[in-house]
Design an enzyme around this catalytic site. Structure first.
Site, short mmCIF file in Angstrom:
data_model
loop_
_atom_site.label_atom_id
_atom_site.label_comp_id
_atom_site.label_asym_id
_atom_site.label_seq_id
_atom_site.Cartn_x
_atom_site.Cartn_y
_atom_site.Cartn_z
CB SER A 155 64.44 8.37 -19.16
OG SER A 155 63.08 9.02 -19.16
CG HIS A 205 68.24 7.32 -17.21
ND1 HIS A 205 68.08 5.94 -17.45
CD2 HIS A 205 67.22 7.99 -16.64
CE1 HIS A 205 66.22 5.35 -17.19
NE2 HIS A 205 65.61 7.03 -16.74
CE LYS A 213 65.79 4.96 -13.22
NZ LYS A 213 65.32 6.30 -13.37
C1 LIG Z 1 65.03 6.92 -11.89
C2 LIG Z 1 64.93 8.17 -11.10
C3 LIG Z 1 63.96 8.84 -10.67
C4 LIG Z 1 63.73 7.66 -9.92
O1 LIG Z 1 64.67 7.09 -9.04
P1 LIG Z 1 64.25 6.01 -8.09
O2 LIG Z 1 65.37 6.19 -6.97
O3 LIG Z 1 63.43 4.60 -8.66
O4 LIG Z 1 62.83 7.02 -6.81
C5 LIG Z 1 64.86 10.27 -10.77
N1 LIG Z 1 65.39 10.63 -11.59
C6 LIG Z 1 65.33 10.32 -12.73
C7 LIG Z 1 66.37 11.41 -13.72
C8 LIG Z 1 65.25 9.15 -13.09
O5 LIG Z 1 65.39 8.75 -13.77
#
Ligand SMILES: *Cc1c(COP(=O)(O)O)cnc(C)c1O
Length: 396
Positions: free
Chosen positions: A183, A211, A242
């Site tokens: 990320s 992502h 996301k």
């Molecule tokens: C955002 C993210 C998470 C967490 O996801 P949520 O559903 O917001 O708990 C886990 N792993 C990665 C790589 C992320 O970018």
């Protein structure tokens, strides 16, 4: 009673503030989208949400959620296996499996929980987890909750991964774990090589697609599509928070027996509430939309390409990226903060990251592109970046 720890906390908080690491919240008073209003009254263009497909405020999702409030109510007041499973949860799980070409899916309240609850039910102290050093905090926590031996390899370094796999041969089972897209840089994990090594050294493969799902690959189906590995990755975790609508919810999808075992033993699934019906219904709508058309993904790809080309032409240094995350490299920590502050004055909302979030002397501004951005938004951002870049001496 509170006095002693209160003083301690106050001192710690001051230290955080003095180190420039104190996190403040910016308050948005509009829906989440490309152009947002913040509580100072300022209208800004948002380039720091994970709203990759622009679905956070999409009318079809809002309608699906509203309808489900009428047909299925507000909340479940239960975990899944007691009385928290509706037809909506089952349909969403099936649609996620169809999307990724996997055998079954289990929903969680968040991907943080999916990653927290995936290792412990499957592995014991006889086994080994081999984890990329840049993996997300939730993977690191999940690994901590499990008794398996931990091995770490330098991010995306396949020689190091192979070395770790060799050492781990004495263990009963091995699993390689990686983020699909990292990320802070936006680069994709070398899944083709990871799967080859997994084959060679008899390891399972798990990828966190938070992502990458909805973003990379011909139709956005993530790293398994990008590398043509459909059905070859044993475990995929992901989020509904996301690209897939942006509300809340996570999932693990993959091999049938693995998912089945998670339903029996995964603690965040067994001991935490089901996602609300409205969120499940909107999630179903997301996967219907993505099945009907690739327009949103195409727009995201085109927007990313357009912005990246314009920024490089303007003279900015952008890390190689195959995702919708673009790291505009500034290297200096203070410069990254000044740059972001000036961009905000120009109506562009982005975040500058510096050590310890990224390595020392690697400070940057992270830009996240969305299908919700229009050309005029992208142009406005490039213009603002260029203006501030000249003011701060980053561009000549
Ligand atoms: C955002 C993210 C998470 C967490 O996801 P949520 O559903 O917001 O708990 C886990 N792993 C990665 C790589 C992320 O970018």
């Amino acid at each position: 009673m509170y006095g002693k720890i209160k003083d301690h906390l106050k001192a710690e908080l001051e230290a955080i503030e003095n180190a420039g690491l104190y996190k403040k919240e910016r308050i948005i008073v509009s829906p989440q989208k490309a152009d947002i209003k913040v509580n100072t009254g300022q209208d800004v263009l948002n380039f720091c949400a994970n709203n990759y497909l622009g679905l956070s405020n999409h009318p079809r999702l809002i309608e699906a959620a509203k309808n489900a409030l009428d047909t299925h109510g507000y909340g479940m007041s239960s975990v899944r296996f007691i009385c928290g499973t509706q037809d909506l949860h089952k349909e969403l799980e099936r649609r996620i499996a169809d999307y990724f070409g996997t055998e079954d899916t289990i929903l969680y309240a968040a991907c943080f929980d999916a990653n927290g609850g995936v290792f412990e039910p499957l592995l014991t102290s006889e086994d080994a987890i081999i984890s990329d050093t840049l993996n997300h905090a939730s993977i690191i926590d999940g690994v901590r909750l499990c008794k398996a031996h931990r091995f770490r390899y330098e991010s995306a370094d396949m020689e190091d991964l192979e070395d770790q796999l060799k050492v781990a041969q004495t263990h009963r089972y091995r699993i390689i774990v990686t983020d699909g897209v990292f990320s802070m840089d936006g680069h994709v994990a070398p899944m083709d090589k990871i799967c080859e090594l997994a084959e060679q050294y008899d390891a399972l493969v798990m990828v966190d697609e938070c992502h990458s799902a909805g973003v990379v690959g011909e139709t956005g189906k993530g790293v398994s599509e990008l590398y043509n590995l459909k059905g070859k990755i044993d475990i995929i975790t992901g989020t509904l928070g996301k690209a897939f609508g942006g509300a809340i919810g996570g999932f693990t999808t993959g091999r049938k027996e693995i998912i089945d075992m998670l339903r029996q033993r995964s603690r965040p699934y067994l001991f935490s509430n089901s996602i609300p019906p409205s969120v499940a219904a909107a999630g179903i709508e997301v996967f219907k939309m993505l099945e009907e058309s690739n327009d949103l993904h195409d727009k995201l790809v085109n927007n990313t390409k357009y912005f990246k080309e314009k920024m490089i032409a303007a003279g900015f240094d952008i890390k190689p990226s195959e995702s919708a995350i673009l790291a505009v490299m500034l290297y200096d920590a203070k410069l990254s903060q000044d740059f972001a502050a000036k961009l905000l004055e120009e109506g562009i909302y982005v975040i500058g990251f510096y050590y310890p979030v990224v390595p020392k002397e690697q400070a940057r501004i992270r830009v996240q592109i969305s299908a919700g951005h229009e050309k005029e938004h992208l142009d406005k951002a490039v213009t603002a970046f260029t203006k501030v870049g000249k003011e701060l001496g980053v561009l000549k």
